[in-house]
Write a protein that holds these residues in place. Structure first.
Motif, short mmCIF file in Angstrom:
data_model
loop_
_atom_site.label_atom_id
_atom_site.label_comp_id
_atom_site.label_asym_id
_atom_site.label_seq_id
_atom_site.Cartn_x
_atom_site.Cartn_y
_atom_site.Cartn_z
N MET A 39 0.82 -1.20 0.00
CA MET A 39 0.00 0.00 0.00
C MET A 39 0.86 1.26 0.00
O MET A 39 0.35 2.36 0.22
N VAL A 40 2.14 1.11 -0.19
CA VAL A 40 3.05 2.24 -0.13
C VAL A 40 2.73 3.23 -1.23
O VAL A 40 2.63 2.88 -2.41
N GLY A 41 2.56 4.51 -0.86
CA GLY A 41 2.33 5.56 -1.83
C GLY A 41 0.95 5.58 -2.45
O GLY A 41 0.69 6.32 -3.39
N LYS A 42 0.01 4.77 -1.93
CA LYS A 42 -1.33 4.69 -2.50
C LYS A 42 -2.33 5.42 -1.61
O LYS A 42 -2.21 5.44 -0.40
N LYS A 43 -3.32 6.00 -2.24
CA LYS A 43 -4.41 6.62 -1.51
C LYS A 43 -5.28 5.54 -0.90
O LYS A 43 -5.76 4.64 -1.60
N PHE A 44 -5.47 5.61 0.41
CA PHE A 44 -6.24 4.57 1.08
C PHE A 44 -7.72 4.86 0.95
O PHE A 44 -8.21 5.91 1.38
N GLU A 74 7.96 -10.02 15.66
CA GLU A 74 7.71 -10.24 14.24
C GLU A 74 6.45 -9.54 13.75
O GLU A 74 6.16 -9.53 12.55
N SER A 75 5.69 -8.91 14.66
CA SER A 75 4.53 -8.12 14.26
C SER A 75 4.92 -6.81 13.59
O SER A 75 4.06 -6.13 12.99
N MET A 76 6.19 -6.45 13.65
CA MET A 76 6.61 -5.15 13.16
C MET A 76 6.45 -5.00 11.65
O MET A 76 6.31 -3.88 11.15
N GLY A 77 6.46 -6.07 10.89
CA GLY A 77 6.23 -5.95 9.46
C GLY A 77 4.86 -5.36 9.18
O GLY A 77 4.71 -4.43 8.37
N THR A 78 3.84 -5.88 9.85
CA THR A 78 2.48 -5.36 9.69
C THR A 78 2.35 -3.96 10.27
O THR A 78 1.72 -3.08 9.67
N LEU A 79 2.94 -3.72 11.43
CA LEU A 79 2.87 -2.39 12.04
C LEU A 79 3.57 -1.35 11.18
O LEU A 79 3.07 -0.21 11.04
N ASN A 80 4.70 -1.70 10.59
CA ASN A 80 5.38 -0.77 9.68
C ASN A 80 4.50 -0.43 8.48
O ASN A 80 4.51 0.70 7.99
N MET A 81 3.75 -1.42 7.99
CA MET A 81 2.84 -1.17 6.88
C MET A 81 1.75 -0.18 7.27
O MET A 81 1.43 0.75 6.52
N ILE A 82 1.19 -0.35 8.48
CA ILE A 82 0.14 0.56 8.95
C ILE A 82 0.70 1.97 9.10
O ILE A 82 0.04 2.97 8.72
N VAL A 83 1.89 2.09 9.63
CA VAL A 83 2.51 3.41 9.78
C VAL A 83 2.69 4.07 8.42
O VAL A 83 2.42 5.27 8.25
N THR A 84 3.13 3.28 7.43
CA THR A 84 3.31 3.83 6.07
C THR A 84 1.99 4.33 5.51
O THR A 84 1.92 5.42 4.92
N VAL A 85 0.92 3.55 5.67
CA VAL A 85 -0.40 3.95 5.19
C VAL A 85 -0.84 5.26 5.84
O VAL A 85 -1.35 6.18 5.16
N MET A 86 -0.63 5.40 7.14
CA MET A 86 -1.08 6.59 7.85
C MET A 86 -0.22 7.80 7.52
O MET A 86 -0.74 8.93 7.47
N ARG A 87 1.05 7.60 7.25
CA ARG A 87 1.89 8.73 6.86
C ARG A 87 1.57 9.18 5.44
O ARG A 87 1.63 10.38 5.13
N ASP A 88 1.23 8.23 4.57
CA ASP A 88 0.87 8.58 3.20
C ASP A 88 -0.52 9.20 3.11
O ASP A 88 -0.87 9.83 2.10
N ASN A 89 -1.32 9.00 4.15
CA ASN A 89 -2.69 9.53 4.19
C ASN A 89 -2.88 10.29 5.50
O ASN A 89 -3.47 9.77 6.46
N PRO A 90 -2.37 11.52 5.59
CA PRO A 90 -2.33 12.24 6.87
C PRO A 90 -3.70 12.55 7.47
O PRO A 90 -3.78 12.87 8.66
N ASP A 91 -4.77 12.48 6.67
CA ASP A 91 -6.10 12.74 7.21
C ASP A 91 -6.77 11.47 7.73
O ASP A 91 -7.90 11.53 8.24
N LEU A 92 -6.11 10.35 7.60
CA LEU A 92 -6.71 9.07 7.95
C LEU A 92 -6.74 8.89 9.47
O LEU A 92 -5.75 9.12 10.18
#
Length: 390
Positions: free
Chosen positions: A272-277, A299-317
């Motif tokens: 989901m990197v760089g995509k509008k959620f 090992e949960s950090m892979g999923t948590l890093n993905m969520i952080v990326t989504v929220m940073r790419d979508n600051p209003d989320l």
């Protein structure tokens, strides 16, 4: 006369030996008792017993370093599949028996309790091999992920992950092996690749006698192998499509192959990197916790890093973090546990730079199952964390 004298001397000598002094006789009796008494056998061979997961202690003579903590996984990018096909933590199994959700193909193995939790030991066979009990023979499809925890005993044969595929040359079943050794990871199938660990990961002093989390991601015939927080091996094109998996190696009672916490999942690598959620929610099975606790596993950090990326790419989320459990235990306990886990996820995301006012939490316990709680894979799919768009 000579025969008589010799016989008399022999009798005299025998009598002298048979009639020692009282003290000597007592010592002789004690020696006999020591030799004939049954020796007490240790309950377990301590040279092959690992510590409990997350413990800083190791078996005698082993390394005493604990498993990596969550901070060392900050760059981890493995995201497990979103549909769990099989998961087994060996809970509710009997110590010393063969696990009920597995099928023995060759060799010998059994469950042994390690500081309160069960792990599977390959104890005999070349190769000793087991496979998960599945409803169909062909259950893996591109993409898929495989995860397990592995305890390499010093001197033991490496655990081998065996992926089955159809060899087009002979139209027959073939196997590609992923061997996780103490110094390198090897892939041997239609193509062969290997990668030596970087400094500080491999070698008996760094690898043996501690728990490691192994993760395998397969997508578009590309295969990646992770050891703990490190992406060690990438096979750009495996030249095969795999449909099932087995686990094995050369079993030995004194140096067994040990593993547990196995999970197979379809899907994976949610890019989901760089995509509008735009979706209404993200359902994740990659945020895992210690059993019956709200402690997030590294090992949960892979999923948590993905969520952080989504929220940073979508600051209003803004997300509501929802915790869900299976139906093991009481409804009241599950409701409380799910709320605690949702709050733990929020705190971790805040520690990773997400503002707290963009996150709310709620626990649902076992009230909203996605699958049948009567089946082990159903339970695994019901244990999840959802991020609901607000």
């Amino acid at each position: 006369m000579k025969r008589y004298c010799l016989a008399l001397m022999a009798c005299t000598l025998t009598l002298a030996i048979a009639l020692p002094a009282a003290a000597q006789l007592d010592r002789l009796k004690q020696k006999i008792r020591d030799k004939t008494a049954p020796k007490e056998q240790p309950a377990t061979d301590t040279a092959a017993i690992p510590p409990a997961e997350g413990s800083a202690s190791a078996h005698s003579g082993g390394n005493t370093t604990a498993v990596p903590d969550i901070r060392s996984y900050q760059n981890y990018d493995f995201v497990p599949g979103d549909q769990i096909l099989f998961e087994d933590n060996f809970t509710d199994e009997t110590d010393g028996e063969f696990p009920s959700h597995w099928e023995l193909i060759k060799g010998q193995g059994q469950l042994n309790k390690v500081s309160g939790s069960e792990a599977f030991y390959f104890t005999e066979g070349n190769y000793a091999t087991i496979k998960p009990r599945m409803k169909t023979d062909k259950y893996l499809a591109d993409p898929f992920t495989i995860e397990f925890d592995y305890y390499p005993v010093a001197g033991a044969y490496p655990l081998v992950t065996m992926l089955q595929y159809t060899d087009k040359g002979c139209d027959c079943e073939a196997t590609a092996n992923i061997k996780t050794g103490s110094t390198e990871v090897q892939f041997d199938g239609p193509v062969s690749f290997s990668k030596t660990y970087s400094e500080g990961i491999g070698g008996e002093e760094n690898f043996a006698n501690r728990w490691h989390h192994i993760a395998i991601a397969f997508r578009n015939q590309q295969l990646k192998v992770y050891v703990d927080q490190n992406r060690v091996l990438v096979v750009p094109d495996t030249k095969a499509s795999f449909y099932s998996v087995q686990f094995g190696g050369i079993g030995d009672e004194k140096s067994p192959i040990i593993f547990n916490h196995t999970r197979l999942a379809s899907g994976g690598n949610m890019n989901m990197v760089g995509k509008k959620f735009t979706a209404s929610r993200i359902v994740t099975h990659g945020i895992n916790f210690d059993v019956d606790k709200a402690v997030i596993k590294p090992e949960s950090m892979g999923t948590l890093n993905m969520i952080v990326t989504v929220m940073r790419d979508n600051p209003d989320l803004i997300f509501e973090v929802d915790g869900h459990t299976d139906n093991t235990g009481t409804a009241a306990h599950n409701l409380e546990l799910s709320a605690q886990r949702a709050e733990a996820v929020k705190k971790q995301l805040m520690a990773m730079g997400i503002q707290g006012d963009r996150l709310t939490t709620k626990g649902f316990g076992d009230t909203q199952p996605l699958a049948d709680n009567m089946a082990s894979d159903g339970k695994a799919n019901n244990r999840r964390v959802e991020f609901v768009k607000k």
